[in-house]
Design a protein around this motif. Sequence first.
Motif, PDB file in Angstrom:
ATOM      1  N   ASP A   1       0.753  -1.183   0.048  1.00 15.15           N
ATOM      2  CA  ASP A   1       0.115  -0.060   0.081  1.00 15.15           C
ATOM      3  C   ASP A   1       0.725   1.340  -0.016  1.00 15.15           C
ATOM      4  N   ALA A   2       0.491   2.162  -0.836  1.00 19.26           N
ATOM      5  CA  ALA A   2       1.140   3.485  -0.948  1.00 19.26           C
ATOM      6  C   ALA A   2       0.372   4.513  -0.371  1.00 19.26           C
ATOM      7  N   LEU A   3       1.062   5.624   0.405  1.00 20.12           N
ATOM      8  CA  LEU A   3       0.344   6.634   1.193  1.00 20.12           C
ATOM      9  C   LEU A   3       0.124   7.532   0.077  1.00 20.12           C
ATOM     10  N   ALA A   4      -1.135   8.071   0.181  1.00 19.89           N
ATOM     11  CA  ALA A   4      -1.575   9.157  -0.929  1.00 19.89           C
ATOM     12  C   ALA A   4      -2.218  10.251  -0.180  1.00 19.89           C
ATOM     13  N   VAL A   5      -1.336  11.518  -0.114  1.00 13.65           N
ATOM     14  CA  VAL A   5      -1.914  12.669   0.836  1.00 13.65           C
ATOM     15  C   VAL A   5      -2.250  13.685  -0.359  1.00 13.65           C
TER      16      VAL A   5
ATOM     17  N   PRO B   1     -10.811   7.959   4.158  1.00 10.27           N
ATOM     18  CA  PRO B   1     -11.140   6.699   3.226  1.00 10.27           C
ATOM     19  C   PRO B   1     -11.842   6.898   2.050  1.00 10.27           C
ATOM     20  N   GLY B   2     -11.381   6.114   0.736  1.00 14.64           N
ATOM     21  CA  GLY B   2     -12.039   6.817  -0.326  1.00 14.64           C
ATOM     22  C   GLY B   2     -11.493   7.660  -1.356  1.00 14.64           C
ATOM     23  N   ALA B   3     -10.429   8.609  -0.455  1.00 16.60           N
ATOM     24  CA  ALA B   3     -10.006   9.659  -1.209  1.00 16.60           C
ATOM     25  C   ALA B   3      -8.857   9.369  -2.397  1.00 16.60           C
ATOM     26  N   ALA B   4      -8.525   8.048  -2.369  1.00 19.77           N
ATOM     27  CA  ALA B   4      -7.598   7.675  -3.385  1.00 19.77           C
ATOM     28  C   ALA B   4      -8.279   6.792  -4.250  1.00 19.77           C
ATOM     29  N   ASP B   5      -9.681   6.685  -4.379  1.00 13.88           N
ATOM     30  CA  ASP B   5     -10.247   5.883  -5.221  1.00 13.88           C
ATOM     31  C   ASP B   5      -9.750   6.206  -6.698  1.00 13.88           C
TER      32      ASP B   5
END
Length: 171
Positions: free
Chosen positions: A14-18, A56-60
Motif C-alpha cells: 500500500d502507498a500513502l496518498a496525501v 477513506p476513499g480519497a485515493a479511489d
Amino acid sequence: MTFRYDFAPTPFGDALAVFSDEGLVRFDLSESDDPSVPWLLEDVAAQLQALPAPDPGAADEVTALLDEYFDGSPVRFHDHITLDWRLIGGFARTALQTISTIEWGETMSYGEVAVLAGRPGAARAVGTACRLTPFSIIVPVHRVVRSDGTAGQYGAHPERKRFLLDLESHR
C-alpha cells in the motif's frame, strides 16, 4: 489548507496518498510493510506543517488509475490527477515536471533530462530530484536511466524500477 490521506494498493504494498485542497501532494511507496506507521505520517506532517486527516476513499481515483497501469495500460497520471507541487521546488521541480513528459515505454538518461530541463550538466541534480520525488510512480522517475542504458537505482529498491520498466516494455 486542509490535508487528508488514504492508501492505494500497488504490487509493492500500500502507498500513502496525501491530498491538499489543490490536488495530490504526496504519493509515497513506503519502505515499511505498513505505510500507516506513525513516522511516515509524522514526516508528511512535518513537511506540510499540518497533520493530514484520514479520508477513506480519497485515493479511489488514484487506485483505479494504478489498476489500469499495472494491468499494462499506458496511463499518463498527470492527465487525470492534479498534482500539488508544494513539497518540491527549484530545479528539482523543473526536472520532475520534465520527467512527467517521458512517454510510456520510453526512457531518458539523467543527462538528457537535465538538458531538457534547461540545465545541461546537471545530471546529478536530476538524480537527486528523482530520489526526492513526492510522487512515486505518478511522476515516472523509473523512466530515467543511466547514460549507458542500465536502469540504475530506485531508492533502495532497484527491483521495483526493473519491474516498472519491464511492465512498460511489454506493450
